[in-house]
Each structure stands twice: as C-alpha cells, then as structure tokens.
Design an enzyme around this catalytic site. Structure first.
Site, PDB file in Angstrom:
ATOM      1  CB  CYS A 270      -1.016   0.010   1.246  1.00 15.95           C
ATOM      2  SG  CYS A 270      -2.352  -1.081   1.052  1.00 15.95           S
TER       3      CYS A 270
HETATM    4  N1  LIG Z   1      -3.765  -5.716   1.573  1.00 19.08           N
HETATM    5  C1  LIG Z   1      -3.920  -4.608   2.231  1.00 19.08           C
HETATM    6  O1  LIG Z   1      -3.073  -4.312   3.262  1.00 19.08           O
HETATM    7  C2  LIG Z   1      -4.683  -3.537   2.016  1.00 19.08           C
HETATM    8  C3  LIG Z   1      -4.951  -2.538   2.706  1.00 19.08           C
HETATM    9  C4  LIG Z   1      -5.765  -1.532   2.546  1.00 19.08           C
HETATM   10  C5  LIG Z   1      -6.482  -1.563   1.252  1.00 19.08           C
HETATM   11  N2  LIG Z   1      -6.354  -2.601   0.512  1.00 19.08           N
HETATM   12  C6  LIG Z   1      -7.020  -2.470  -1.107  1.00 19.08           C
HETATM   13  O2  LIG Z   1      -7.785  -3.665  -0.978  1.00 19.08           O
HETATM   14  C7  LIG Z   1      -7.917  -4.044  -2.456  1.00 19.08           C
HETATM   15  C8  LIG Z   1      -7.749  -5.674  -2.237  1.00 19.08           C
HETATM   16  O3  LIG Z   1      -6.524  -5.982  -1.649  1.00 19.08           O
HETATM   17  P1  LIG Z   1      -6.114  -7.525  -1.116  1.00 19.08           P
HETATM   18  O4  LIG Z   1      -4.659  -7.238  -0.483  1.00 19.08           O
HETATM   19  O5  LIG Z   1      -7.063  -7.920  -0.230  1.00 19.08           O
HETATM   20  O6  LIG Z   1      -6.093  -8.156  -2.357  1.00 19.08           O
HETATM   21  P2  LIG Z   1      -5.983  -9.750  -2.779  1.00 19.08           P
HETATM   22  O7  LIG Z   1      -4.981  -9.762  -4.061  1.00 19.08           O
HETATM   23  O8  LIG Z   1      -5.505 -10.355  -1.496  1.00 19.08           O
HETATM   24  O9  LIG Z   1      -7.194 -10.151  -2.908  1.00 19.08           O
HETATM   25  C9  LIG Z   1      -8.327  -9.958  -3.955  1.00 19.08           C
HETATM   26  C10 LIG Z   1      -9.061 -11.094  -3.973  1.00 19.08           C
HETATM   27  O10 LIG Z   1     -10.404 -10.767  -5.132  1.00 19.08           O
HETATM   28  C11 LIG Z   1     -10.442 -11.753  -5.896  1.00 19.08           C
HETATM   29  N3  LIG Z   1     -11.183 -11.445  -6.885  1.00 19.08           N
HETATM   30  C12 LIG Z   1     -10.823 -10.495  -8.145  1.00 19.08           C
HETATM   31  N4  LIG Z   1     -11.809 -10.211  -8.989  1.00 19.08           N
HETATM   32  C13 LIG Z   1     -12.833 -10.707  -8.367  1.00 19.08           C
HETATM   33  C14 LIG Z   1     -14.146 -10.595  -8.833  1.00 19.08           C
HETATM   34  N5  LIG Z   1     -14.576  -9.920  -9.854  1.00 19.08           N
HETATM   35  N6  LIG Z   1     -15.221 -11.150  -7.950  1.00 19.08           N
HETATM   36  C15 LIG Z   1     -14.960 -11.752  -7.024  1.00 19.08           C
HETATM   37  N7  LIG Z   1     -13.657 -11.855  -6.354  1.00 19.08           N
HETATM   38  C16 LIG Z   1     -12.665 -11.435  -7.309  1.00 19.08           C
HETATM   39  C17 LIG Z   1      -9.167 -12.443  -5.999  1.00 19.08           C
HETATM   40  O11 LIG Z   1      -9.539 -14.034  -6.707  1.00 19.08           O
HETATM   41  C18 LIG Z   1      -8.534 -12.214  -4.836  1.00 19.08           C
HETATM   42  O12 LIG Z   1      -9.017 -13.683  -3.917  1.00 19.08           O
HETATM   43  C19 LIG Z   1      -6.973  -3.409  -3.141  1.00 19.08           C
HETATM   44  O13 LIG Z   1      -7.558  -2.223  -3.731  1.00 19.08           O
HETATM   45  C20 LIG Z   1      -5.985  -2.914  -2.278  1.00 19.08           C
HETATM   46  O14 LIG Z   1      -5.395  -1.771  -2.593  1.00 19.08           O
HETATM   47  C21 LIG Z   1      -5.710  -3.561   0.847  1.00 19.08           C
END
Ligand SMILES: NC(=O)c1ccc[n+]([C@@H]2O[C@H](COP(=O)([O-])OP(=O)(O)OC[C@H]3O[C@@H](n4cnc5c(N)ncnc54)[C@H](O)[C@@H]3O)[C@@H](O)[C@H]2O)c1
Length: 458
Positions: A270
C-alpha cells in the site's frame, strides 16, 4: 436493520472482513473467482494467511458461506463490500480492470433483484474512479438508477497486514464517501454494529473520501522518510541518537510518536503505491506534488545508500546475512520490501548474500533466486556470515543471543537497523555492534560539526 452482507473478493483484506463481520453477528456471503478460496472458506479454513484468522473463521463458520456466484450473493444480501485488486499500472495509477469486472457482475445481479441494495467499494482507487469509472457499469448492467434503486459508497479500511482483524474491529474512524444520504446511512448502520470501540464516522462525497484514503497513506510515508532523515543526521552528530530525538518531538501533539522510528524504508502493498498514485493524480490535475515524488525517490534509493554506509564493514566478496525479508515483522509479504531490495543491491555489489525471514521464506526464495540464498533456519543463515544485518525489528531477532550471531567465528559485525537487539549482544566483546541512527564515531562527528563554525578558516 441490515443483517445479511456480501464480501466480493476474499483476499488479504476481504477474507478477514468476512470473518470479522460474521463474528459480529452478520450472515456473510463471500464471493471469489477462485474456487480454492471459496472451498477454503466453505470448509471453515482461511484462504489467506493473517493473524487470528483461522480461529475467527472456525468460530463463526455457521454464519459464513462462500460462492463463485455474484448473483447468489447480491440476491441474498442487502449490502456488499467490493474488495478486489486495483493493481498499479505503468503510470502509477490504479487499474480498474478487476473492479470493472466485479461491478459488471454485480450490475447483472442487481437487474434481477427486487428492493434496495447498497454497493460499497472498499478497494483503494483514485479520485473519480467510483463515480466516473465504475458507477456507469453498475447502471448499464442493472438497467437501474443509483440513488433510486440502489446505493453506492466508497469506504476504504485503514488496516495493516498482520493486524487486519484488530484494526478492522477497532478503527480510529470510518471514512464514508456516499453517493447520497441513504447510501451512507446504510453503511453507517452496518459499521456501528461492527466496531468494538464506537469509532466515529467521517461522511463526505465519494471523491473527498477517495482522496482522503490515499492521502492518509501518503502522509504516513512522509513521516517515515522524515524519521529516516533524522536517523541519518543523528549518525553524524556527536552522541546523536534518533530515538531520543523522535521520543522528544513525538511528544508534541501536532506530530505524535507513531511511524517516527528511524529505521529502514517503507514498503508493502500500500504505502509506496499510494504515494506514487497521489503524485500521479496531482500531476494530472495540475497540482504541485513534487514533494511526493521526491519522497518516493528518497525511499527507493535507501538500499544503495545503506550499502554505501555498510562498505567500511565489508570486504570484497564478504558473506552477508540479512535477517528480515518481508516488508515488516509478522508478515509473509515481500512486495516493495526494503530488505529484499537490500539483498539485491548487495548481491549486485559482489557480496555473497544469504537471507532469512520467519514467515516469507518461500516468497523470498522465489524472488531472490540467482541473486541470494534464503535459509530455512537462523543458524544456517548466520553460519558463514561475517556481517549480519537485522532489517526488521522482529521478536524472533530481538530474542537472539550473542552465541547465535558468533557461532564458530572469532568475531562478527552486527548492523542493527532498528536498534532492537538486547544489551548482551550490544556489549559482547566478539561482536562489533553497529546501531543505525546513532553516532558511533564521535571524533569524526565532532570535527565535522566543529567545522561548521569555522567555515571561514577553510
Ligand atoms: N492488503 C492490504 O493491506 C490492503 C489494505 C488496504 C486496502 N487494500 C486494498 O484492498 C484491495 C484488495 O486488496 P487485497 O490485498 O485484499 O487483494 P488480494 O489480491 O489479496 O485479494 C483480492 C481477491 O479478489 C478476488 N477477485 C478478483 N476479481 C474478483 C471478482 N470479479 N469477483 C470476486 N472476487 C474477485 C481475487 O481472486 C482475490 O482473492 C486493493 O484495492 C488494495 O489496495 C489492501
């Protein structure tokens, strides 16, 4: 009162949110494109690694189910959180590719749904993405109007990997960007049943909330870089000690002590990218955001600068051990990790590098192959190392004893980036202990500082 919610995207953030919401009494339907993630959750297992998640899922499995079908989830719930990836593109902007696909599927499901449903985008996006990039997709595929037939919010979470559950259940505040009052009220009513700490809400337009999310992360990166500048300065001032300086200025309420410990560069999925994205938006809109750009370049060049500082302690071809490869303790994530960059820089400089991390062994080994070895245990990592770098303040490293560092060698150099090692290591006669952020050569520092007052004589 809303009791049935969906989580679209069961990744690092979504899986923990699903478990937390179930633990607070909601019936949760998780959706993912990955059969593996869906199967794991349906079997009461965690699809991702996160502190406390296994227990939370298993203790609440009667209120959690997962599906591959967006229709199934949207038809059976009143509010959906969308937490799919928004990866950075070549310009530093965030791609809406995954979110657009998810919004298309949600739109198609909304077309079949009678009654109001609120869609909450939680993924990190740039200002304008929700209203101008994604809302048209929802309206097109649902054939319905936002504000009349369904609601829309942008509401990110401020969590850190490794403490997602604690952070999600105890937020400092809720950030709610709302399309209209009804959308915001629906989300606020869910939030009020989730937080353990009566966190206040900040409700605003969608665009202000989008800006607030990336600004917050970008601001924290500035603070980290400032602490790293202080650490560098303290190394050059007689008796300099960055912790004393940070403790003092951190007492001021305008500043605060968190994220002010000079150590190593910021990393992870992030911080770096949110800072770059804010700069991208600023440039595109004509705002002056050079400070953000400089911050990013300062952070990206931190590994080469450290390697320069380390040179006096290294011989050509020395074996260097790097303890800490994930971007922080208690994480297996190596994305943008300063420790990983350090390994690559040292290896490019001709040193033999061997790393260790309590959680990130597999990820680091794959990423460092051809450049550095990754050991399975601390003894095998330290065995041949003349110089040992402790790059994360992990409890596993804090607990190491002098014998662990010395092994069969006569002496060893230990560089402590976070000044986290115990007294026994600091003062052991066979260990040359070098704390970053403190002055270890007062004589040179005095002569340089003294020179500042006698510039005319030089
Ligand atoms: N990981 C962090 O620390 C964090 C913190 C704050 C914000 N975010 C934000 O949250 C979002 C997700 O991050 P993450 O780390 O959880 O990602 P990740 O890659 O770990 O998980 C995303 C999930 O979404 C699924 N996916 C993709 N397209 C999809 C769809 N159309 N329908 C259903 N599922 C679908 C993927 O298969 C995956 O399991 C990003 O925008 C990220 O910037 C992440």
């Amino acid at each position: 009162m809303i009791k049935n919610v969906s989580i679209i995207g069961l990744g690092k953030l979504g899986a923990s949110m699903a478990a937390c919401l179930a633990s607070r009494g909601f019936n949760v339907i998780g959706v993912d494109l990955s059969q593996k993630a869906v199967d794991a959750l349906n079997a009461g297992r965690t699809p991702v690694q996160e502190t406390g998640l296994t227990e939370l899922i298993s203790n609440n499995k009667e209120r959690i189910r997962a599906t591959l079908s967006h229709d199934d989830a949207i038809l059976q719930s009143d509010l959906s959180f969308v937490i799919v990836p928004t990866p950075s593109d070549a310009h530093g902007a965030f791609s809406l590719q995954y979110a657009a696909y998810a919004f298309e599927a949600i739109g198609k499901a909304l077309a079949k749904r009678a009654g109001y449903h609120t869609v909450v985008l939680t993924s990190t996006v740039l200002p304008g993405s929700t209203r101008y990039g994604l809302l048209p997709i929802l309206e097109k595929y649902s054939g319905k109007k936002c504000g009349k037939d369904f609601g829309l919010c942008y509401s990110p979470e401020f969590i850190a990997l490794g403490t997602v559950i604690r952070d999600y259940l105890n937020p400092d505040f809720y950030l709610i960007g709302e399309f209209d009052e009804r959308s915001g009220a629906a989300l606020e009513s869910v939030n009020s049943q989730v937080a353990l700490n009566h966190a206040p809400s900040k409700r605003m337009s969608i665009e202000n909330a989008e800006l607030a999310k990336i600004s917050l992360n970008s601001y924290v990166t500035l603070k980290i870089s400032f602490a790293n500048i202080l650490a560098d300065l303290c190394e050059r001032i007689p008796g300099g000690d960055v912790d004393l300086v940070s403790d003092a200025i951190g007492m001021d309420q305008r500043i605060g002590r968190r994220y002010l410990t000079g150590g190593f560069g910021y990393g992870g999925p992030c911080f770096p990218r949110d800072n770059v994205a804010l700069n991208f938006v600023g440039k595109h809109l004509g705002a002056s955001t050079q400070l953000l750009e400089m911050n990013d370049s300062y952070n990206r060049t931190i590994s080469p600068r450290f390697v320069e500082k380390l040179k006096p302690y290294l011989r050509d071809g020395s074996t260097v051990a790097v303890l800490g490869l994930a971007y922080k303790p208690l994480s297996h994530v190596i994305e943008e990790s300063a420790g990983m960059y350090l390994c690559l820089t040292l290896s490019a400089g001709g040193f033999r590098v061997i790393g260790f991390d309590p959680l990130a062994t597999e990820e680091a080994r794959a990423a460092l192959r051809m450049h550095a070895l990754v050991a399975d245990t601390i003894p095998s990592c330290l065995q041949d190392a003349e110089c040992i770098l402790v790059t994360t303040p992990d409890d596993v490293f804090r607990a190491l004893k002098p014998e662990d560092f010395i092994g069969n060698k006569e002496s060893v150099t230990v560089i402590d980036f976070w000044r986290c090692l115990p007294e026994s290591v600091r003062h052991h006669p066979a260990i040359r202990y070098v704390p970053m952020g403190r002055c270890i050569d007062d004589a040179t520092a005095i002569s340089k500082l003294d020179g500042l007052w006698h510039r005319d004589q030089h």
